[in-house]
Design an enzyme around this catalytic site. Structure first.
Site, PDB file in Angstrom:
ATOM      1  N   TYR A  22       0.787  -1.228   0.000  1.00 44.69           N
ATOM      2  CA  TYR A  22       0.000   0.000   0.000  1.00 44.69           C
ATOM      3  C   TYR A  22       0.819   1.280   0.000  1.00 44.69           C
ATOM      4  O   TYR A  22       0.244   2.363  -0.066  1.00 44.69           O
ATOM      5  CB  TYR A  22      -0.949   0.007   1.209  1.00 44.69           C
ATOM      6  CG  TYR A  22      -1.844  -1.212   1.251  1.00 44.69           C
ATOM      7  CD1 TYR A  22      -2.787  -1.441   0.257  1.00 44.69           C
ATOM      8  CD2 TYR A  22      -1.733  -2.149   2.266  1.00 44.69           C
ATOM      9  CE1 TYR A  22      -3.603  -2.569   0.277  1.00 44.69           C
ATOM     10  CE2 TYR A  22      -2.546  -3.272   2.307  1.00 44.69           C
ATOM     11  CZ  TYR A  22      -3.474  -3.472   1.307  1.00 44.69           C
ATOM     12  OH  TYR A  22      -4.271  -4.586   1.334  1.00 44.69           O
ATOM     13  N   HIS A 100      -8.327   0.017  -6.184  1.00 45.75           N
ATOM     14  CA  HIS A 100      -7.516  -0.649  -5.161  1.00 45.75           C
ATOM     15  C   HIS A 100      -6.080  -0.181  -5.323  1.00 45.75           C
ATOM     16  O   HIS A 100      -5.581  -0.050  -6.446  1.00 45.75           O
ATOM     17  CB  HIS A 100      -7.570  -2.177  -5.317  1.00 45.75           C
ATOM     18  CG  HIS A 100      -8.955  -2.711  -5.177  1.00 45.75           C
ATOM     19  ND1 HIS A 100      -9.550  -2.881  -3.952  1.00 45.75           N
ATOM     20  CD2 HIS A 100      -9.863  -3.083  -6.107  1.00 45.75           C
ATOM     21  CE1 HIS A 100     -10.774  -3.334  -4.138  1.00 45.75           C
ATOM     22  NE2 HIS A 100     -10.993  -3.464  -5.435  1.00 45.75           N
TER      23      HIS A 100
END
Length: 149
Positions: A22, A100
């Site tokens: 991330y 995402h």
């Protein structure tokens, strides 16, 4: 043009959680980037995050009542199993863009499927914060296209 960006469960931990997948940008960094690009594109962008599934469904319902023009959603793990969020999204006629940060198709098998992917105009994954910015550009284009049609 009003666009709602929704962040689901655990996404308040961006910047701390699993930087390999991330990155190090925080949720506040992401929201600021999306809102700044929204201004450039002539869109008002509201960002909302919750770890409570019912609160997410309620915010999606409110977006419908408010006549929001498009939704960008990263539902986190709810993407893969939340029929409640799917049903809330199904109410909308506005474009839904699923995003995402990580490439969910290169990760664990359970992440490969989205229960609301069929409702989305499109899905963008694997580009970190840029996934959100690409999603915003796609949402703006979809709204503009719908207004022409």
């Amino acid at each position: 043009m009003k666009i709602l960006t929704l962040h689901g469960i655990n996404l308040n931990m961006f910047g701390k959680r699993d930087p390999k997948h991330y990155g190090t940008a925080t949720l506040a960094d992401i929201d600021a980037s999306v809102q700044a690009l929204g201004k450039e594109l002539g869109a008002e962008v509201e960002c909302y995050q919750t770890n409570c599934e019912g609160e997410m469904a309620a915010r999606i319902h409110q977006a419908y009542l408010d006549g929001i023009d498009a939704i960008i959603i990263n539902a986190g793990a709810w993407t893969h199993y939340s029929y409640g969020i799917r049903d809330a999204l199904a109410i909308h006629t506005a474009p839904i863009i699923e995003v995402h940060m990580s490439n969910v198709h290169a990760r664990e098998e359970f992440r490969h499927y989205s229960v609301f992917g069929q409702l989305a105009k499109g899905q963008i994954c694997g580009f970190g914060v840029e996934s959100y910015l690409l999603g915003l550009r796609a949402a703006v284009a979809a709204v503009q296209e719908a207004k022409k049609g």
